[in-house]
Design an enzyme around this catalytic site. Structure first.
Site, PDB file in Angstrom:
ATOM      1  N   PRO A   2      -2.825  -6.805   6.363  1.00  0.00           N
ATOM      2  CA  PRO A   2      -3.989  -6.595   5.848  1.00  0.00           C
ATOM      3  C   PRO A   2      -3.764  -5.813   4.588  1.00  0.00           C
ATOM      4  O   PRO A   2      -3.264  -4.540   4.750  1.00  0.00           O
ATOM      5  CB  PRO A   2      -4.736  -5.977   6.951  1.00  0.00           C
ATOM      6  CG  PRO A   2      -3.944  -6.060   8.141  1.00  0.00           C
ATOM      7  CD  PRO A   2      -2.707  -6.009   7.594  1.00  0.00           C
ATOM      8  N   GLU A   3      -4.393  -6.026   3.409  1.00  0.00           N
ATOM      9  CA  GLU A   3      -4.555  -5.147   2.303  1.00  0.00           C
ATOM     10  C   GLU A   3      -5.855  -4.720   2.220  1.00  0.00           C
ATOM     11  O   GLU A   3      -6.404  -4.921   3.220  1.00  0.00           O
ATOM     12  CB  GLU A   3      -4.101  -5.859   1.312  1.00  0.00           C
ATOM     13  CG  GLU A   3      -2.618  -6.432   1.073  1.00  0.00           C
ATOM     14  CD  GLU A   3      -2.007  -7.118  -0.182  1.00  0.00           C
ATOM     15  OE1 GLU A   3      -2.469  -6.394  -1.152  1.00  0.00           O
ATOM     16  OE2 GLU A   3      -0.949  -8.137   0.091  1.00  0.00           O
TER      17      GLU A   3
END
Length: 269
Positions: A2-3
């Site tokens: 996840p960014e």
DNA sequence: AAAGACACCTGTCCGC
DNA sequence: TGCGGACAGGTGTCTT
């Protein structure tokens, strides 16, 4: 995994289900995450959740008895499910609330974390020295240009450095550089202020778009309601093996800092 | 101070 | 069908 967009998507999905809820129980099935889950987390049984905040890729869950700092690492995700529903593989943590719902934290690779913080988590040593939020006013062309001065590292590596600017991981670094037509190998110190302006705008645009699509699901990311993110179909270079959507040249793949970089050598200079 | 390598861990995919 | 190797959305820490 996840960014920033995926973490923000998670925050928005969880928020209405956790704020105001009272914690009935905390079940740590696997405490061995990136750092061992501290025993003080159990002090939060009986606490009421006040708010859920994001800073960089961290989620900060504020309660009246202390604060949880969550990180999703490469493969983490969080969901809300009925208390009774059976857990699945790699679901390491379950927090049950007073309305018979529960927060589940799943992280196959265990690069994520859950930490406890008695006081302001923004002052925690992991967060205190982070760069500005990319969607804030503080992240602008003048700032980025100044931070690029004297730096020999590639611009792609630099924008992924959380002490420069937070939240930009491998996908959105590649996409932002494509959108601003900058070659990822360009030395940061050789980028003009005008090009910094283009890059800053591209970063904000890509992140905003990705958030509006619920993030990018490549393999196992899911939103808090279990749905995938839909930004994957908007990717121009990341993970692409075919030709550039703009000029038709073949997308190149190189390695920078032990990470894959995708770019178009015709469009990006 | 800055740049680069390495570590942590599990799952998936591809070639043989 | 099985096995080995490469690779994956992150980031703190250690070495040059």
């Amino acid at each position: 995994m996840p960014e920033l967009p995926e973490v923000e998507t998670t925050r928005r999905g969880l928020q209405p289900h956790v704020v105001g809820r009272n914690i009935q129980s905390i079940d740590i099935r696997q405490p061995r995450l990136r750092w061992p889950v501290p025993g003080q987390i159990n002090n939060l049984v009986g606490a009421t959740v006040i708010s859920l905040q994001r800073r960089a890729k961290y989620l900060l869950m504020h309660t009246d008895k202390g604060h949880m700092i969550w990180h999703l690492g490469m493969s983490g995700s969080m969901r809300i499910l009925p208390q009774q529903q059976a857990s699945v593989a790699h679901e390491h943590i379950q927090i049950t609330f007073d309305n018979h719902t529960s927060l589940r934290y799943r992280d196959p690779r265990r690069f994520g974390a859950l930490l406890f913080c008695k006081n302001d988590p923004l002052q925690h040593e992991l967060l205190a020295r982070l760069g500005p939020e990319p969607l804030s006013e503080a992240f602008n062309a003048a700032y980025l240009h100044q931070r690029c001065q004297g730096r020999n590292s590639a611009i792609k590596t630099l924008i992924m450095d959380s002490h420069i600017v937070v939240g930009i991981g491998n996908i959105y670094a590649c996409e932002s550089l494509f959108l601003s037509a900058i070659n990822p190998k360009t030395r940061a110190g050789r980028i003009s202020k005008q090009r910094c302006q283009r890059l800053v705008q591209a970063i904000k645009e890509v992140l905003r778009q990705a958030i509006s699509q619920g993030g990018t699901t490549l393999q196992d990311f899911s939103q808090a309601d279990g749905k995938p993110g839909y930004f994957a179909q908007s990717l121009h270079v990341y993970g692409q093996q075919g030709s550039c959507s703009r000029c038709g040249s073949k997308i190149k793949r190189i390695t920078q800092g032990q990470r894959s970089t995708f770019y178009c050598s015709t469009c990006q200079h």
